[in-house]
Design a protein around this motif. Structure first.
Motif, short mmCIF file in Angstrom:
data_model
loop_
_atom_site.label_atom_id
_atom_site.label_comp_id
_atom_site.label_asym_id
_atom_site.label_seq_id
_atom_site.Cartn_x
_atom_site.Cartn_y
_atom_site.Cartn_z
N ARG A 330 0.82 -1.07 -0.12
CA ARG A 330 -0.24 -0.02 0.11
C ARG A 330 0.90 1.52 0.16
O ARG A 330 0.64 1.98 -0.61
CB ARG A 330 -0.67 0.03 0.96
CG ARG A 330 -2.27 -1.12 1.09
CD ARG A 330 -3.07 -1.38 2.43
NE ARG A 330 -3.62 -1.97 1.96
CZ ARG A 330 -5.09 -2.15 2.83
NH1 ARG A 330 -5.80 -0.63 2.63
NH2 ARG A 330 -5.78 -3.41 2.59
N ALA A 331 1.91 1.56 1.06
CA ALA A 331 2.74 2.12 0.73
C ALA A 331 3.36 2.95 -0.41
O ALA A 331 4.00 3.80 -1.03
CB ALA A 331 4.64 2.16 2.07
N GLN A 456 -5.28 -7.13 3.44
CA GLN A 456 -5.71 -6.97 4.11
C GLN A 456 -7.59 -6.15 4.12
O GLN A 456 -7.91 -6.61 3.03
CB GLN A 456 -5.26 -5.41 5.19
CG GLN A 456 -3.84 -6.53 5.75
CD GLN A 456 -4.23 -7.40 6.77
OE1 GLN A 456 -5.36 -7.68 7.26
NE2 GLN A 456 -3.45 -8.66 5.94
N PRO A 457 -8.67 -5.18 5.18
CA PRO A 457 -9.64 -5.03 4.33
C PRO A 457 -9.18 -3.69 3.45
O PRO A 457 -8.63 -3.34 4.03
CB PRO A 457 -10.75 -5.20 5.73
CG PRO A 457 -9.76 -6.06 6.12
CD PRO A 457 -8.68 -6.57 6.22
N GLY A 458 -9.71 -3.45 3.68
CA GLY A 458 -10.45 -2.05 2.05
C GLY A 458 -9.81 -1.53 1.68
O GLY A 458 -9.09 -0.42 0.74
N TRP A 459 -9.10 -2.33 0.76
CA TRP A 459 -8.12 -2.64 -0.58
C TRP A 459 -9.08 -1.69 -1.86
O TRP A 459 -8.55 -1.27 -2.89
CB TRP A 459 -7.87 -3.69 -1.30
CG TRP A 459 -6.57 -4.06 -0.77
CD1 TRP A 459 -6.14 -4.85 -0.09
CD2 TRP A 459 -4.96 -3.70 -1.93
NE1 TRP A 459 -4.64 -5.26 0.22
CE2 TRP A 459 -4.24 -3.75 -0.80
CE3 TRP A 459 -4.51 -2.61 -2.16
CZ2 TRP A 459 -2.38 -3.69 -1.08
CZ3 TRP A 459 -3.42 -1.91 -2.42
CH2 TRP A 459 -2.31 -2.59 -1.72
N LEU A 460 -10.44 -2.34 -1.82
CA LEU A 460 -11.00 -1.58 -3.72
C LEU A 460 -11.32 0.00 -3.00
O LEU A 460 -10.77 0.46 -4.10
CB LEU A 460 -12.55 -2.43 -3.42
CG LEU A 460 -12.25 -3.96 -3.84
CD1 LEU A 460 -13.55 -4.29 -3.94
CD2 LEU A 460 -11.97 -3.45 -5.62
N VAL A 461 -11.61 0.69 -1.49
CA VAL A 461 -11.42 1.29 -1.12
C VAL A 461 -10.73 2.02 -1.34
O VAL A 461 -10.70 3.19 -2.29
CB VAL A 461 -12.41 2.09 0.06
CG1 VAL A 461 -12.63 2.93 0.20
CG2 VAL A 461 -13.40 1.36 0.12
N TYR A 462 -9.01 1.47 -1.14
CA TYR A 462 -7.92 2.47 -1.14
C TYR A 462 -8.15 2.98 -2.76
O TYR A 462 -7.46 3.84 -2.96
CB TYR A 462 -6.87 1.51 -0.54
CG TYR A 462 -5.80 1.97 -0.72
CD1 TYR A 462 -5.29 3.32 0.08
CD2 TYR A 462 -4.76 1.49 -1.05
CE1 TYR A 462 -3.99 3.55 -0.22
CE2 TYR A 462 -3.17 1.54 -1.19
CZ TYR A 462 -2.95 3.28 -0.80
OH TYR A 462 -1.41 3.64 -0.86
N LEU A 463 -8.39 1.77 -3.30
CA LEU A 463 -7.59 2.03 -5.07
C LEU A 463 -7.93 2.96 -5.53
O LEU A 463 -7.95 4.10 -6.85
CB LEU A 463 -7.74 0.30 -5.84
CG LEU A 463 -6.78 -0.77 -5.41
CD1 LEU A 463 -6.61 -1.64 -6.20
CD2 LEU A 463 -5.39 -0.24 -5.67
N ALA A 464 -9.80 2.91 -5.36
CA ALA A 464 -10.34 4.31 -5.68
C ALA A 464 -10.69 5.44 -5.49
O ALA A 464 -9.91 6.42 -6.13
CB ALA A 464 -11.96 3.74 -5.82
N ALA A 517 -10.47 12.89 -0.45
CA ALA A 517 -11.32 10.99 -0.70
C ALA A 517 -10.96 10.50 0.55
O ALA A 517 -11.28 8.90 0.41
CB ALA A 517 -10.21 9.76 -1.86
N GLY A 518 -10.82 10.59 1.71
CA GLY A 518 -10.47 9.89 3.15
C GLY A 518 -8.76 8.95 3.40
O GLY A 518 -9.43 8.83 4.64
N VAL A 519 -7.61 9.36 2.94
CA VAL A 519 -7.24 9.07 3.29
C VAL A 519 -6.60 9.32 4.18
O VAL A 519 -5.85 10.33 4.52
CB VAL A 519 -5.59 8.51 1.84
CG1 VAL A 519 -4.56 8.30 2.44
CG2 VAL A 519 -6.49 8.25 1.06
#
Length: 527
Positions: A330-331, A456-464, A517-519
Motif C-alpha cells: 500500500r505504501a 487486508q480489508p479495504g483494498w477496493l476503496v483504497y484503489l479508488a 478521499a479519506g486517506v
C-alpha cells in the motif's frame, strides 16, 4: 562514547527501542532523498563537464560494472541472505554467537572480494569487451574504459564491506547511518569533477578516482557506529561456520532473485554500446531520474521491512508477517503511482531542468526523455519488486525468486530484440520495464499462493482513492506545464522556478485529493 555503551552487549542495544515502520521508512527516505538530490547534482556536474560524448560513455560503463556487481552482490544477494540469518541468530542465540557470526562473515567475505578485485583489475580489457562489446570498434574509447575500470573496480570491495556494515546496523534498527552513507559518494564525485578534472591530461579520469575515494570514505564512516553496538568485526576466515555456510547457500540463488532489474539494466548497456554514440549516456541520465523515487521510497521501505519480516518469521508470527507485506505494498502504491505518472508527463521538463547545460544538446534532452518515459512505465513494478522480494528472503526462501528471476531475464532479452530496432535505446528501456512487471506480478502471485501475503480489508476503496488523487495530479500538472520547446528556451533559473511550481503544485494537489478521499496518516502507522 561512554564505557557503558562500549560494554553493552549487542542484544541489549537491539531491544532498546523498536520504531514504527512508517517512522523508520521516513528516516531512511529522508536520508536517501538527500543522497539522491546530491546524486542529481553530481549528474548535473558530470553532464556539464563531459556531456554525452565518448568520454562520458566510457566512464559510465567503467562505473556501471562495479556498481552493477555491488547491487547484484552486496546490496542484492548478500544483504538479502545476511540480514535474515543475522536476525535468526539474534532471536535464538546469545550475543557471543552473534559477534562470532559477524567476525566470520567479515573475514570470509573480505577474502573473496579481495580475490575478485585483483582478478578484475588484471583483466579489465576483457571485462570491458564483455560488458561493452560495441566499444571494440572504437580503440580510444575501449582503451579509456579499460583504464578507468582498473581504478573503479576496487570500489566493489569497499562498498560491499560497507553494505555488510550497513546490514548489521539495519538489523539493529539503526537505519539513518547506512541511508546517509551514499551522500559521500556524490560529494566525492562532484569534488573530483570540479577540482581534479582540470588537473588531469584526460579529464574524465578524475571521475574514476572520485569513485575509488568514495568507497573508502563510505566504509570508514560506518565503523564507529558498529563499535557503539559492540559489533566492530575482527575478521576471521571460516567457511565452515554454520552461519557463513547458511548465508552462502542462500546467496547463490538470491543473485538472480532480487537483482534481475539490475541485470536487465546492464544488458541494456551492452546492447546500447552497439547503437549510436550517446545512447549509453541517454539511458544513464534517464535511469538516474527514474531511480530517484525508487531509492527514496521503494528501497527505503524494503530496507525497513526486511529486518522486521525476518524477526516475525523467526518468531512464527504469520499474521503480522502478512500484515507487514500488505502495509508495504500500500505504501509503495501511494508514492509509486504518482511518481510514474509525473515522470511520463514531465519527461522533457525534468531532463531539461537537470541536465541541459554545458555539453548536453537539445537532441540529448529529447532522446533521454524518450527513455525516461519508457523507464517510468516500469517504475511501480521496480518498487513492488523491492518490497515483495523480502517476503521470500525473510523466510529464507531463495528458490522461488530465482525461478521468477530467470523467467523475467529471458523475457527481457526477447523484449530487447523485439523493441531495439523500432525504438533504439528507448526500446531497451521499455523492455526492462515490461520484464519488471512480469517479475513483480509473479512475485505477488507466489506470495499469495503460499499464504505469506494476505490482503487486508479495504483494498477496493483504497484503489479508488488513489485513482481519484492521481487524476487530480495529472490535471494540475498538465494545466501548469509549459510546452517542451519552451523549456529548452528558458534560462537555468527560469527552469528551476517553473519546476518548483510544478512539483509543489502537483504534490499539494495530490495530497489534498487524498485527504478529501479519506486517506489519513494513521492508516499507515504500524509497529
Amino acid at each position: 562514547m561512554s564505557s557503558e555503551s562500549q560494554a553493552s552487549p549487542p542484544e541489549s542495544n537491539a531491544t532498546a527501542r523498536a520504531p514504527g515502520l512508517l517512522r523508520s521508512s521516513g528516516v531512511v527516505g529522508l536520508m536517501t532523498l538527500l543522497s539522491r538530490v546530491l546524486g542529481l547534482v553530481r549528474d548535473m556536474v558530470i553532464a556539464r563537464y563531459f556531456g554525452a560524448g565518448a568520454g562520458a560513455d566510457a566512464f559510465f560503463v567503467a562505473f556501471k560494472i562495479p556498481n552493477f556487481l555491488r547491487r547484484l552482490f552486496a546490496e542484492g544477494a548478500f544483504s538479502q541472505a545476511f540480514v535474515p540469518v543475522l536476525s535468526s541468530y539474534r532471536e535464538r542465540r546469545g550475543a557471543g554467537e552473534v559477534k562470532g557470526l559477524v567476525d566470520a562473515v567479515a573475514g570470509s567475505l573480505g577474502l573473496v572480494l579481495l580475490g575478485v578485485t585483483l582478478v578484475a583489475m588484471l583483466g579489465s580489457p576483457l571485462l570491458t569487451a564483455v560488458f561493452a562489446p560495441g566499444f571494440l570498434d572504437d580503440g580510444p574509447k575501449y582503451a579509456l574504459t579499460s583504464d578507468m575500470l582498473r581504478i573503479t573496480f576496487p570500489y566493489l570491495l569497499l562498498i560491499s564491506l560497507t553494505a555488510f556494515a550497513g546490514g548489521i546496523l539495519n538489523s539493529y534498527d539503526r537505519f539513518a547511518v547506512p541511508a546517509f552513507t551514499p551522500v559521500l559518494l556524490n560529494l566525492s564525485m562532484i569534488g573530483a569533477a570540479i577540482l581534479l578534472s582540470p588537473l588531469m591530461t584526460e579529464p574524465v579520469m578524475a571521475l574514476a578516482w572520485g569513485v575509488l575515494l568514495a568507497g573508502a570514505l563510505q566504509l570508514f564512516f560506518q565503523l564507529p557506529f558498529l563499535m557503539r553496538l559492540g559489533l566492530l568485526p575482527r575478521p576471521r576466515v571460516d567457511y565452515r561456520h554454520d552461519g557463513v555456510r547458511r548465508i552462502l547457500k542462500l546467496m547463490a540463488p538470491a543473485l538472480f532473485g532480487v537483482s534481475v532489474s539490475q541485470i536487465n539494466l546492464l544488458l541494456d548497456t551492452v546492447l546500447a554500446s552497439f547503437l549510436q554514440t550517446g545512447s549509453v549516456s541517454w539511458l544513464y541520465y534517464s535511469d538516474r531520474l527514474s531511480e530517484l523515487p525508487l531509492g527514496v521510497f521503494g528501497i527505503a521501505i524494503a530496507t525497513v521491512i526486511l529486518p522486521s519480516l525476518s524477526r516475525k518469521h523467526a518468531a512464527a508470527s504469520a499474521e503480522q508477517f502478512a500484515a507487514t507485506l500488505d502495509w508495504a505494498v500500500r505504501a509503495v502504491l501511494l508514492i509509486g503511482l504518482p511518481a510514474s505518472l509525473a515522470l511520463v508527463l514531465l519527461a522533457e521538463p525534468l531532463i531539461t531542468t537537470i541536465f541541459h547545460y554545458g555539453q548536453v544538446t537539445d537532441r540529448d534532452v529529447v532522446m533521454s526523455a524518450w527513455s525516461l518515459r519508457a523507464y517510468a512505465v516500469g517504475l511501480l513494478a521496480f518498487m513492488l519488486i523491492k518490497v515483495l522480494a523480502p517476503g521470500f528472503f525473510a523466510r529464507q526462501d531463495t528458490a522461488t525468486p530465482v525461478r521468477i528471476g530467470v523467467i523475467a531475464m529471458v523475457a527481457n532479452m526477447v523484449f530487447n530484440l523485439a523493441l531495439i530496432v523500432p525504438l533504439a535505446h528507448a526500446g531497451l528501456a521499455l523492455a526492462t520495464s515490461l520484464s519488471a512487471w512480469l517479475n513483480g506480478i509473479l512475485l505477488w502471485r507466489g506470495l499469495r499462493r503460499e499464504g505469506a501475503w494476505r490482503s487486508q480489508p479495504g483494498w477496493l476503496v483504497y484503489l479508488a482513492r488513489l485513482a481519484f488523487a492521481n487524476a487530480v495530479l495529472a490535471g494540475v500538472v498538465l494545466g501548469l506545464a509549459a510546452p517542451a520547446p519552451d523549456w529548452l528556451a528558458m534560462t537555468g533559473v527560469e527552469r528551476a522556478q517553473a519546476m518548483v511550481v510544478l512539483v509543489f503544485g502537483g504534490a499539494v494537489a495530490y495530497f489534498l485529493a487524498l485527504a478529501l478521499a479519506g486517506v489519513r496518516v494513521r492508516h499507515f502507522r504500524q509497529r
